[in-house]
Design a protein around this motif. Structure first.
Motif, short mmCIF file in Angstrom:
data_model
loop_
_atom_site.label_atom_id
_atom_site.label_comp_id
_atom_site.label_asym_id
_atom_site.label_seq_id
_atom_site.Cartn_x
_atom_site.Cartn_y
_atom_site.Cartn_z
N HIS A 116 -3.80 -3.92 4.26
CA HIS A 116 -3.82 -4.04 2.81
C HIS A 116 -4.31 -5.43 2.48
O HIS A 116 -4.44 -6.29 3.36
CB HIS A 116 -2.44 -3.78 2.20
CG HIS A 116 -1.40 -4.79 2.59
ND1 HIS A 116 -1.32 -6.05 2.02
CD2 HIS A 116 -0.39 -4.73 3.50
CE1 HIS A 116 -0.31 -6.71 2.55
NE2 HIS A 116 0.27 -5.95 3.46
N THR A 117 -4.63 -5.67 1.23
CA THR A 117 -5.19 -6.95 0.83
C THR A 117 -4.16 -7.79 0.09
O THR A 117 -3.13 -7.28 -0.36
CB THR A 117 -6.41 -6.75 -0.09
OG1 THR A 117 -5.97 -6.14 -1.32
CG2 THR A 117 -7.45 -5.86 0.57
N VAL A 118 -4.47 -9.07 -0.03
CA VAL A 118 -3.63 -9.98 -0.82
C VAL A 118 -3.58 -9.49 -2.26
O VAL A 118 -2.53 -9.51 -2.90
CB VAL A 118 -4.20 -11.41 -0.75
CG1 VAL A 118 -3.46 -12.32 -1.75
CG2 VAL A 118 -4.08 -11.96 0.66
N GLN A 119 -4.71 -9.02 -2.76
CA GLN A 119 -4.77 -8.54 -4.14
C GLN A 119 -3.87 -7.33 -4.35
O GLN A 119 -3.22 -7.18 -5.39
CB GLN A 119 -6.22 -8.17 -4.52
CG GLN A 119 -7.16 -9.36 -4.69
CD GLN A 119 -7.51 -10.03 -3.36
OE1 GLN A 119 -7.50 -9.39 -2.31
NE2 GLN A 119 -7.79 -11.33 -3.41
N ASP B 71 0.82 -1.21 0.00
CA ASP B 71 0.00 0.00 0.00
C ASP B 71 0.85 1.27 0.00
O ASP B 71 0.32 2.38 0.04
CB ASP B 71 -0.97 0.01 1.19
CG ASP B 71 -0.29 -0.33 2.52
OD1 ASP B 71 0.81 -0.91 2.50
OD2 ASP B 71 -0.87 -0.01 3.57
N SER B 72 2.19 1.11 -0.06
CA SER B 72 3.07 2.28 -0.13
C SER B 72 3.75 2.39 -1.49
O SER B 72 4.56 3.28 -1.72
CB SER B 72 4.14 2.19 0.96
OG SER B 72 5.09 1.17 0.66
N ILE B 73 3.43 1.48 -2.40
CA ILE B 73 4.10 1.41 -3.70
C ILE B 73 3.27 2.10 -4.77
O ILE B 73 2.08 1.85 -4.91
CB ILE B 73 4.35 -0.05 -4.10
CG1 ILE B 73 5.22 -0.75 -3.05
CG2 ILE B 73 5.01 -0.14 -5.47
CD1 ILE B 73 5.36 -2.24 -3.28
N THR B 74 3.91 2.99 -5.52
CA THR B 74 3.25 3.65 -6.65
C THR B 74 4.18 3.60 -7.87
O THR B 74 5.39 3.39 -7.74
CB THR B 74 2.95 5.13 -6.35
OG1 THR B 74 4.19 5.85 -6.22
CG2 THR B 74 2.13 5.28 -5.07
N ARG B 75 3.60 3.79 -9.04
CA ARG B 75 4.41 3.80 -10.26
C ARG B 75 5.43 4.93 -10.21
O ARG B 75 6.59 4.76 -10.63
CB ARG B 75 3.51 3.96 -11.49
CG ARG B 75 4.27 4.01 -12.81
CD ARG B 75 3.31 4.10 -13.98
NE ARG B 75 2.58 2.86 -14.16
CZ ARG B 75 3.03 1.83 -14.88
NH1 ARG B 75 4.21 1.90 -15.46
NH2 ARG B 75 2.29 0.76 -15.01
#
Length: 237
Positions: free
Chosen positions: A212-215, A175-179
């Motif tokens: 955050h989710t598995v997805q 949930d901290s990762i962005t492009r």
């Protein structure tokens, strides 16, 4: 006693909070043969034959990777980013919720860059060669893209980060990762990104407070792959 009481045999036996490959590595490096280390794991720690074989295999792979590291004249650099989107129930690391400390991140980076410069000067005086860099935490990717740039620029200015055995950054919370962040990291000679969900069981994620989710983990991994990172790890317990 618990096995007899519950009738349950756990794959990792009585190991709790222990890196099994590290345990196996220690036994092998102490002079044990693979078969002897495997027997110790099965009989003393009650690890299943399948997990024992896995731990021994990984330990030997690590030994092969590490054999060329010059421990006498080289060194590894660890950089800690002590912020996370939320604090997990089990966490024992020095980490703080980003929402509460967001206004202190730039101050921390400023102090960190000073320390990076100081450490660089000390190691140059000692004539030591940098072998690996590991950016951990906390969660390094809680930093914004421009903050990551400040950190990496400081590293590149003060250390020779090319041709390292490994240059890793943890992206432990999907949930901290962005492009944008991944594209910023790509500008530097990072060789590995670690996306770590801890578990792919949603119920467990909810209990430990990962939020955050598995997805989302799968999506973050695929996003990093799409941005052309080839060395990705997805470690889970």
């Amino acid at each position: 006693m618990l096995v007899k009481l519950t009738g349950r045999n756990l794959p990792w036996g009585n190991l709790t909070g222990i890196r099994p490959a590290k345990l196996a590595m220690g036994m092998i490096e102490s002079g044990m043969k693979n078969t002897e280390a495997a027997r110790e794991m099965r009989e003393r720690y009650l690890v299943s034959p399948q997990k024992t074989a896995l731990a021994i295999t990984i330990a030997n792979r690590e030994r092969e990777i590490l054999k060329d590291i010059d421990y006498e004249n080289g060194y590894s650099l660890y950089i800690g980013i002590p912020f996370c989107p939320s604090i997990c129930l089990y966490c024992s690391f020095s980490s703080y919720p980003l929402k509460q400390w967001k206004d202190r991140v730039d101050l921390y980076l400023e102090a960190l860059c000073k320390e990076i410069k100081a450490v660089s000067e000390i190691m140059k005086q000692k004539g030591k060669k940098l072998d690996t860099v590991y950016i951990g935490g906390g969660t390094p990717t809680t930093l914004e893209a421009e903050q990551l740039k400040v950190l990496f620029d400081a590293l590149m200015e003060n250390f020779d980060c090319h041709n390292l055995a490994e240059f890793t950054i943890e992206a432990g919370r999907p949930d901290s990762i962005t492009r944008e962040k991944l594209m910023m990291i790509r500008n530097y000679p990072v060789t590995r990104i670690s996306v770590n969900p801890q578990t792919m069981n949603q119920e467990t994620l909810d209990i430990i407070g990962r939020r955050h989710t598995v997805q989302e983990t799968e999506q973050a991994f695929l996003l990093a792959r799409a941005v052309s990172y080839t060395h990705l790890t997805l470690p889970t317990t």
